[in-house]
Design an enzyme around this catalytic site. Structure first.
Site, PDB file in Angstrom:
ATOM      1  CE  LYS A  48      -6.555   3.846  14.211  1.00 35.15           C
ATOM      2  NZ  LYS A  48      -6.658   3.722  12.881  1.00 35.15           N
ATOM      3  NE  ARG A  59      -3.410   1.601   6.488  1.00 36.74           N
ATOM      4  CZ  ARG A  59      -4.032   2.265   7.817  1.00 36.74           C
ATOM      5  NH1 ARG A  59      -3.464   3.010   8.414  1.00 36.74           N
ATOM      6  NH2 ARG A  59      -5.296   1.646   7.988  1.00 36.74           N
TER       7      ARG A  59
HETATM    8  C1  PLP Z   1      -7.486   4.224  12.481  1.00 38.05           C
HETATM    9  C2  PLP Z   1      -8.280   3.575  11.272  1.00 38.05           C
HETATM   10  C3  PLP Z   1      -9.703   4.467  11.339  1.00 38.05           C
HETATM   11  C4  PLP Z   1     -10.187   5.617  11.987  1.00 38.05           C
HETATM   12  O1  PLP Z   1      -9.496   6.676  11.540  1.00 38.05           O
HETATM   13  P1  PLP Z   1      -9.865   8.139  12.042  1.00 38.05           P
HETATM   14  O2  PLP Z   1      -9.237   9.082  11.291  1.00 38.05           O
HETATM   15  O3  PLP Z   1      -9.120   8.181  13.555  1.00 38.05           O
HETATM   16  O4  PLP Z   1     -11.135   8.408  11.945  1.00 38.05           O
HETATM   17  C5  PLP Z   1     -10.605   3.831  10.214  1.00 38.05           C
HETATM   18  N1  PLP Z   1     -10.276   2.724   9.474  1.00 38.05           N
HETATM   19  C6  PLP Z   1      -8.857   2.107   9.664  1.00 38.05           C
HETATM   20  C7  PLP Z   1      -8.529   1.112   8.935  1.00 38.05           C
HETATM   21  C8  PLP Z   1      -8.028   2.551  10.496  1.00 38.05           C
HETATM   22  O5  PLP Z   1      -7.009   2.060  10.627  1.00 38.05           O
END
Ligand code: PLP
Length: 353
Positions: free
Chosen positions: A36, A131
């Site tokens: 992302k 969340r």
């Molecule tokens: C963005 C996201 C991640 C990745 O997080 P990082 O801290 O960039 O490694 C993993 N799991 C979910 C559900 C996310 O939204």
């Protein structure tokens, strides 16, 4: 070369991917590459795949479509639990999705059947960050119903940390997730293939834990691209933290007063600012602004400081740097700044190495 742009060092991203795969591989944790941050950029995503990542995950279906269209060969996982309005696209474009709502799972099932697809699902468990996730007391009931759904293959469970509540995925939380996995396998006589403990915030837990229980997957974005763990944002040893460099161009330099003069009202950001009068100074303007980047998340590499910014301009103190019109300023970026820059169509993405 065009500005503003972001220079993206592919070799450093490849190195980070290899190192993290090796590091987490020592205790048999598989890495899902989270795209992302890079907006599903197919060229960068390819670097992850070429360095051994088999599952790519994104929170947005549009990014996943971009990677598929760009020919990136991987399994695709939807990170943000699906919206009811997008379930059909989810079964068409992704192999796996993270889920927490039965209503959505039933719709996924409906469309999986229509399209003759088996869609894999990972159920997210709430462990305190607040969340997404099913409350642990509800998980048995949910699993019971999910196992009945046609076209749906329940392959695992997951948890997420350090996003809303800033809660740490510590040993207790990870043990809890492991216990839930074992409990579900025993109770429902199933075998779960993915127990996904979290994200880049799980580094400290992994490093300090002798036993990692049943956890066998982490979803990593920030550590791959920025070389940092996500709890304290410390650099991870042997990783590059500077794969990305933002480059902006000077469009004005002048000797001007340091204190705005005239009647004081709100500025472009709706603030009434106070200024110290430090006499005249060398000021510069960069052709980049708040519309392009979270200005508080960028750090100049040259010896200069940011004085302020509006939508399309950043004003700098050019006293020590003494840059001229046409010169460029380079910035390193924090996560939030990088996210916006990489997803902005106005900033050229320049892949190097
Ligand atoms: C963005 C996201 C991640 C990745 O997080 P990082 O801290 O960039 O490694 C993993 N799991 C979910 C559900 C996310 O939204």
């Amino acid at each position: 070369m065009r500005t503003p742009r972001i220079d993206i060092d592919i070799r450093k991203i490849a190195h980070n991917t290899q190192q993290l795969k090796k590091f987490y591989g020592t205790k048999k944790i598989e890495i899902t590459g989270v795209t992302k941050l890079i907006g599903g950029n197919p060229k960068i995503a390819t670097v992850l795949v070429d360095n051994g990542i088999q599952i790519l995950a994104d929170s947005r279906i549009e990014n996943i479509k971009r990677m598929i269209k760009g020919g990136v060969q991987a399994q695709y996982l939807l990170l943000r639990t699906p919206s009811l309005s997008q379930v059909e696209e989810v079964v068409i474009y992704t192999d796996i999705s993270l889920n927490s709502e039965l209503k959505i799972l039933k719709e996924l099932s409906k469309y999986a059947v229509i399209h003759h697809i088996i869609h894999k699902v990972v159920l997210m468990v709430e462990l305190g960050d607040l969340r997404e996730g099913i409350m642990p007391l509800e998980i048995d009931n949910t699993v019971k119903e999910v196992l009945e759904l046609k076209g749906i293959n329940f392959i695992g469970i997951g948890s997420n940390f350090a996003c809303y509540g800033g809660i740490s995925p510590d040993i207790n939380k990870m043990n809890e997730l492991s216990s839930i996995a074992i409990h579900l396998e025993n109770k429902f006589k199933i075998s779960l293939t993915i127990i996904s403990g979290g994200n880049s915030a799980n580094y400290n837990w992994f490093q300090s834990s002798k036993s990692i229980g049943r956890i066998n997957n982490l979803r990593l974005g920030e550590s791959i691209f920025l070389g940092r763990e996500a709890l304290c944002r410390k650099a991870i040893p042997n990783l590059f933290t500077d794969a990305f460099t933002l480059v902006a161009e000077i469009i004005e330099t002048k000797i001007k007063p340091s204190k705005p003069y005239g009647e004081v009202h709100q500025n472009a950001n709706g603030k009434i600012k106070k200024f110290k009068d430090k006499g005249e100074m060398n000021r510069g303007i960069l052709a980049i602004g708040r519309q392009d980047v979270a200005v508080s998340g960028i750090m100049p590499k040259q010896n200069l400081s940011i004085l302020g910014a509006s939508s399309d301009h950043i004003v700098i103190d050019n006293t020590k740097s003494n840059l001229k019109v046409g010169d460029t300023v380079e910035f390193s970026l924090k996560y939030k700044a990088l996210l916006r820059v990489l997803n902005s169509s106005d900033i050229t993405k320049n892949l190097i190495n």
